[in-house]
Design a protein around this motif. Structure first.
Motif, mmCIF file in Angstrom:
data_model
loop_
_atom_site.group_PDB
_atom_site.id
_atom_site.type_symbol
_atom_site.label_atom_id
_atom_site.label_comp_id
_atom_site.label_asym_id
_atom_site.label_seq_id
_atom_site.Cartn_x
_atom_site.Cartn_y
_atom_site.Cartn_z
ATOM 1 N N LEU A 134 0.829 -1.209 0.000
ATOM 2 C CA LEU A 134 0.000 0.000 0.000
ATOM 3 C C LEU A 134 0.862 1.257 0.000
ATOM 4 C CD1 LEU A 134 -2.844 -1.039 2.471
ATOM 5 C CD2 LEU A 134 -3.036 -0.715 0.007
ATOM 6 N N SER A 135 1.989 1.216 0.722
ATOM 7 C CA SER A 135 2.897 2.363 0.719
ATOM 8 C C SER A 135 3.472 2.593 -0.673
ATOM 9 C CB SER A 135 4.036 2.144 1.720
ATOM 10 O OG SER A 135 3.536 2.064 3.035
ATOM 11 N N ARG A 136 3.807 1.509 -1.389
ATOM 12 C CA ARG A 136 4.306 1.648 -2.763
ATOM 13 C C ARG A 136 3.216 2.199 -3.675
ATOM 14 N NH1 ARG A 136 5.527 -2.872 -7.283
ATOM 15 N NH2 ARG A 136 6.647 -1.504 -8.748
ATOM 16 N N LEU A 137 1.979 1.750 -3.464
ATOM 17 C CA LEU A 137 0.856 2.252 -4.260
ATOM 18 C C LEU A 137 0.695 3.762 -4.059
ATOM 19 C CD1 LEU A 137 -1.711 1.896 -5.999
ATOM 20 C CD2 LEU A 137 -2.937 1.304 -3.888
ATOM 21 N N ASP A 138 0.789 4.221 -2.803
ATOM 22 C CA ASP A 138 0.668 5.659 -2.530
ATOM 23 C C ASP A 138 1.747 6.445 -3.259
ATOM 24 O OD1 ASP A 138 -1.518 5.238 -0.936
ATOM 25 O OD2 ASP A 138 -0.389 5.208 0.935
ATOM 26 N N ALA A 139 2.983 5.915 -3.246
ATOM 27 C CA ALA A 139 4.084 6.618 -3.896
ATOM 28 C C ALA A 139 3.863 6.710 -5.408
ATOM 29 C CB ALA A 139 5.400 5.920 -3.585
ATOM 30 N N LEU A 140 3.391 5.623 -6.020
ATOM 31 C CA LEU A 140 3.124 5.633 -7.461
ATOM 32 C C LEU A 140 2.024 6.639 -7.802
ATOM 33 C CD1 LEU A 140 3.264 1.798 -8.228
ATOM 34 C CD2 LEU A 140 4.743 3.553 -9.242
ATOM 35 N N LEU A 141 0.960 6.645 -7.003
ATOM 36 C CA LEU A 141 -0.155 7.552 -7.276
ATOM 37 C C LEU A 141 0.259 9.004 -7.107
ATOM 38 C CD1 LEU A 141 -3.040 5.589 -5.502
ATOM 39 C CD2 LEU A 141 -2.748 5.916 -7.964
ATOM 40 N N GLN A 142 1.105 9.276 -6.110
ATOM 41 C CA GLN A 142 1.543 10.652 -5.905
ATOM 42 C C GLN A 142 2.395 11.126 -7.080
ATOM 43 O OE1 GLN A 142 2.912 11.271 -1.976
ATOM 44 N NE2 GLN A 142 3.259 13.464 -2.222
ATOM 45 N N GLY A 143 3.172 10.222 -7.670
ATOM 46 C CA GLY A 143 3.956 10.590 -8.841
ATOM 47 C C GLY A 143 3.109 10.771 -10.082
ATOM 48 N N LEU A 144 2.049 9.964 -10.212
ATOM 49 C CA LEU A 144 1.194 10.053 -11.389
ATOM 50 C C LEU A 144 0.218 11.218 -11.312
ATOM 51 C CD1 LEU A 144 0.461 6.230 -11.795
ATOM 52 C CD2 LEU A 144 1.628 7.673 -13.482
ATOM 53 N N ARG A 145 -0.185 11.604 -10.116
ATOM 54 C CA ARG A 145 -1.156 12.689 -9.952
ATOM 55 C C ARG A 145 -0.635 13.699 -8.921
ATOM 56 N NH1 ARG A 145 -2.549 10.692 -13.897
ATOM 57 N NH2 ARG A 145 -4.635 10.024 -14.589
ATOM 58 N N PRO A 146 0.438 14.413 -9.266
ATOM 59 C CA PRO A 146 0.978 15.388 -8.300
ATOM 60 C C PRO A 146 0.027 16.553 -8.050
ATOM 61 C CG PRO A 146 2.050 15.612 -10.447
ATOM 62 C CD PRO A 146 1.204 14.370 -10.520
ATOM 63 N N GLY A 147 -0.941 16.769 -8.921
ATOM 64 C CA GLY A 147 -1.875 17.877 -8.736
ATOM 65 C C GLY A 147 -2.899 17.655 -7.640
ATOM 66 N N GLU A 148 -3.050 16.434 -7.161
ATOM 67 C CA GLU A 148 -3.954 16.188 -6.043
ATOM 68 C C GLU A 148 -3.417 16.864 -4.775
ATOM 69 O OE1 GLU A 148 -6.830 14.698 -5.693
ATOM 70 O OE2 GLU A 148 -7.113 13.780 -7.663
ATOM 71 N N ASP A 149 -4.307 17.130 -3.844
ATOM 72 C CA ASP A 149 -3.905 17.778 -2.588
ATOM 73 C C ASP A 149 -3.341 16.717 -1.645
ATOM 74 O OD1 ASP A 149 -3.526 19.332 -0.400
ATOM 75 O OD2 ASP A 149 -5.655 19.697 0.007
ATOM 76 N N TRP A 150 -2.017 16.572 -1.645
ATOM 77 C CA TRP A 150 -1.364 15.581 -0.783
ATOM 78 C C TRP A 150 -0.899 16.190 0.536
ATOM 79 C CZ3 TRP A 150 -1.575 10.641 -2.487
ATOM 80 C CH2 TRP A 150 -1.816 10.451 -3.854
ATOM 81 N N ASN A 151 -0.901 17.495 0.649
ATOM 82 C CA ASN A 151 -0.323 18.144 1.828
ATOM 83 C C ASN A 151 -1.360 18.806 2.723
ATOM 84 O OD1 ASN A 151 2.379 17.564 0.954
ATOM 85 N ND2 ASN A 151 2.190 19.260 -0.517
ATOM 86 N N GLY A 152 -2.628 18.778 2.327
ATOM 87 C CA GLY A 152 -3.657 19.447 3.110
ATOM 88 C C GLY A 152 -3.964 18.721 4.409
ATOM 89 N N SER A 153 -4.750 19.383 5.244
ATOM 90 C CA SER A 153 -5.165 18.794 6.516
ATOM 91 C C SER A 153 -6.422 19.513 6.970
ATOM 92 C CB SER A 153 -4.055 18.926 7.572
ATOM 93 O OG SER A 153 -3.790 20.298 7.820
ATOM 94 N N ALA A 154 -7.022 18.995 8.017
ATOM 95 C CA ALA A 154 -8.217 19.625 8.581
ATOM 96 C C ALA A 154 -8.228 19.356 10.080
ATOM 97 C CB ALA A 154 -9.489 19.083 7.930
ATOM 98 N N ARG A 155 -8.906 20.238 10.779
ATOM 99 C CA ARG A 155 -8.960 20.091 12.242
ATOM 100 C C ARG A 155 -10.316 19.518 12.634
ATOM 101 N NH1 ARG A 155 -9.423 24.832 16.708
ATOM 102 N NH2 ARG A 155 -9.206 23.529 18.562
ATOM 103 N N PHE A 156 -10.292 18.299 13.160
ATOM 104 C CA PHE A 156 -11.500 17.650 13.662
ATOM 105 C C PHE A 156 -11.478 17.738 15.183
ATOM 106 C CE2 PHE A 156 -11.165 16.031 9.461
ATOM 107 C CZ PHE A 156 -12.432 15.639 9.066
ATOM 108 N N ARG A 157 -12.601 18.192 15.757
ATOM 109 C CA ARG A 157 -12.601 18.419 17.207
ATOM 110 C C ARG A 157 -13.850 17.850 17.886
ATOM 111 N NH1 ARG A 157 -13.468 22.870 14.188
ATOM 112 N NH2 ARG A 157 -15.293 24.177 14.596
ATOM 113 N N GLY A 158 -14.459 16.820 17.276
ATOM 114 C CA GLY A 158 -15.665 16.246 17.849
ATOM 115 C C GLY A 158 -15.371 15.067 18.758
ATOM 116 N N ASP A 159 -16.426 14.358 19.141
ATOM 117 C CA ASP A 159 -16.307 13.230 20.067
ATOM 118 C C ASP A 159 -16.536 11.886 19.389
ATOM 119 O OD1 ASP A 159 -15.879 14.961 22.231
ATOM 120 O OD2 ASP A 159 -18.044 15.269 22.476
#
Length: 644
Positions: A264-289
């Motif tokens: 799965l880690s290799r799959l992620d690396a391949l996909l990141q190289g094939l689609r660098p335009g995707e948001d790979w660095n974003g994040s969000a703050r979840f604060r629920g229960d």
């Protein structure tokens, strides 16, 4: 009775839904444009607010942000870690319960080993990988940890896999390993530029069950996987550093150290190289229960990305934006079917405004109202003016005598005639021509009733466009008045020559489209002198027409035109400015023009000046309110025609 059932139509847009209300839309557009907005911004404002029965883009956007906020307030992303910790505690408790009654030293050694486990959940799970469990219940709980990790990791990358792999058997793990191995090989070949069409088809035949999206090509497959993988990465970015390290270590133990995590880690690396335009660095703050697992967290991140994309589409803030850009399927998925109906109606409204030739592109690329749209606005303005006149007790005589009085004779119809048909003569001609056969009316049969020759009028409507008109709320009534008069002349008194003249620091002649789109600007000066010069030029062009000069103003003249073409401004006005303006009043009077001044406001200096104008030109002064301006101007124009 047959088995028919009737209910709400759910398969697409309602076929019985009313069409877009173009007239209401044009009224709204016209109001915005006359207040100074450009047609493009007026259209954006209309789409933002919506129409009765159709929610606008602002409402849809607000619902998107509400859902986004609720998603982050309700949930947290450490559900998988919490579940693993719970299963680990269950396994350790069951193992200790099994060891406690055993007096053997081996049992004490095992207890000591359990007591010495690292505090880190991932490290504890890793150290227990080779532990020989005494308790069957403890062994089962530990195996659940490994299977849970595998299912969650698969659900992160392949939507819906967690439920499909509820009871994982060894052969299922082998099938997953085979699929991941083939998938990574396919993507690596595609990244290397190889032709993978045949290889993709073979892959889908063997492993299509893992891909409910049913991609039709390698690129579609990569798009679907990359969007999901990027969402999984954003979910990991949203965790604390400690939580990321724990999950990263645990992922390598998915399905019992079978290598699924590494694949799965290799799959992620391949996909990141094939689609660098995707948001790979974003994040969000979840604060629920409410804790979410890895798969659920990835889906939450995908939903956030979809909500953000929809919000951008609804904002229409990028170059070339059109409502057709909105992903209706995603909108329905996030906000329900009614939101899709509203967006579809707004897109239909925008499309109809263009296809019905109500909006067009100017040579400079800007959007503008077409002559057809201006006619509709004029019709609406005239209707409002006449309604206002009736409320004030004036008769609607906009069409009375428009064709002249009948004189009793008839003649054959000619192209361009506006006289009324003489029905008896027309039908008689058709009967005679048919010679006893079926009677069919032809254009050669038509005769019109002759009327008295109507007198023509050369009308100059001079409207004040100084800043005070905008500041005191007279801008829109002024434009609506011009629209109403223009529409009346163009539809009922076509032989009259109407000239629209605006005057601020300078005066100029404009067409109705320019006047409608005119924006109020900060400019000092009320150059009535220049406006009357232009009105005189217009009247001299039509020597056979009765001259009519109508002036709408809220201030005395404060500027005049010099021989050089420059405008001289002074407040209080210079005697030279007043004198030059009155000279033009006298010149118009010599041409036979009586000037009607529509005085807006109660300024004493203005009152004295317009009284002088009326006295010297044989005209009159009318002091309507802003709401009655249109009725006053149109009524005065009709009164002057009736007098002639």
């Amino acid at each position: 009775m047959s088995g028919y059932r009737y209910g709400r139509y759910v398969d697409g847009p309602d076929p019985l839904a009313p069409p877009a209300d173009l007239r209401a839309a044009m009224d709204e557009l016209g109001r915005e444009v006359m207040e100074g907005a450009s047609p493009a911004s007026a259209l954006r404002e209309l789409l933002r607010r919506g129409l009765p029965g159709t929610r606008g883009l602002d409402d849809l956007t607000a619902r998107l942000w509400q859902k986004r906020a609720a998603l982050t307030r309700r949930h947290r992303l450490d559900g998988t870690l919490q579940e693993i910790q719970r299963l680990l505690e269950e396994a350790l408790a069951a193992e200790r319960a099994a060891l406690f009654p055993d007096p053997d030293d081996e049992a004490r050694f095992r207890e000591a080993r359990l007591d010495a486990l690292p505090q880190s959940t991932a490290a504890a799970v890793s150290e227990l990988a080779e532990y020989d469990w005494r308790s069957p219940q403890a062994r089962e709980s530990y195996e659940q940890i490994r299977n849970l990790l595998g299912r969650e990791l698969m659900d992160q990358r392949f939507q819906g896999m967690k439920q499909a792999m509820e009871n994982v058997r060894p052969e299922d793990v082998q099938r997953i390993q085979s699929m991941l191995d083939d998938l990574n090989g396919l993507l690596a070949a595609h990244a290397a530029g190889e032709d993978t069409g045949e290889r993709f088809e073979r892959f889908m035949r063997e492993h299509g069950e893992f891909f409910p999206e049913n991609p039709k090509s390698v690129d579609e497959l990569i798009d679907a996987l990359a969007a999901r993988s990027a969402a999984a990465q954003r979910m990991m970015n949203s965790l604390s550093e400690e939580q990321r390290q724990e999950l990263s270590s645990l992922s390598q133990q998915a399905f019992g150290n079978t290598g699924v995590g590494a694949q799965l880690s290799r799959l992620d690396a391949l996909l990141q190289g094939l689609r660098p335009g995707e948001d790979w660095n974003g994040s969000a703050r979840f604060r629920g229960d409410n804790p979410l697992g890895l798969g659920e967290g990835a889906q939450a991140m995908a939903d956030l990305a979809e909500l953000d994309a929809l919000a951008e589409q609804l904002s229409q803030g990028y170059p070339g934006a059109r409502l057709e850009d909105i992903d209706l399927e995603a909108l329905v998925r996030q906000l329900g079917a009614e939101a899709g109906v509203d967006a579809r109606r707004l897109a239909e409204l925008e499309r109809e405004l263009r296809s019905q030739n109500l909006l067009e592109r100017a040579p400079d690329g800007s959007l503008r109202l077409t002559p057809k749209a201006l006619r509709r606005l004029g019709e609406t303005a005239l209707r409002g003016v006449l309604d206002s006149a009736r409320e004030q007790g004036q008769r609607d005589n906009s069409s009375a005598g428009a064709a002249g009085e009948l004189i009793g004779s008839t003649r054959p119809w000619r192209f361009g005639d506006t006289e009324p048909w003489n029905v008896p003569r027309t039908v008689t001609n058709a009967v005679l021509r048919s010679a006893g056969g079926p009677v069919e009316l032809d254009v050669v049969d038509v005769e019109v009733s002759e009327t008295e020759q109507r007198s023509r009028a050369a009308v100059a409507l001079c409207v004040d466009t100084s800043w005070s008109m905008v500041q005191d709320g007279r801008w829109v009534p002024m434009k609506r008045t011009a629209l109403a008069l223009h529409h009346l002349v163009r539809t009922r008194f076509r032989t009259d020559a109407l000239e629209l003249i605006t005057f601020g620091r300078h005066a100029e002649t404009v067409d109705i489209g320019q006047l409608t789109a005119l924006e109020g600007v900060w400019e000092q000066g009320t150059n009535l002198h220049h406006a009357l010069l232009l009105a005189g030029r217009h009247i001299r062009k039509h020597p056979d027409a009765q001259p009519v000069v109508l002036v709408v103003t809220d201030g005395e003249p404060t500027a005049h035109l010099e021989p050089t073409g420059d405008a001289e401004f002074q407040y209080p006005p210079l005697p030279r400015t007043i004198g030059k303006t009155l000279v033009e009043v006298d010149n118009l009077a010599r041409l036979g023009a009586s000037i009607t001044v529509f005085r807006l406001g109660d300024d004493p200096r203005l009152t004295r000046f317009v009284d002088t104008v009326a006295r010297r030109s044989g005209g009159r002064v009318v002091a309507p309110g802003e709401d009655g301006l249109g009725a006053a101007v149109v009524s005065d124009y009709l009164r002057s025609r009736k007098r002639r």
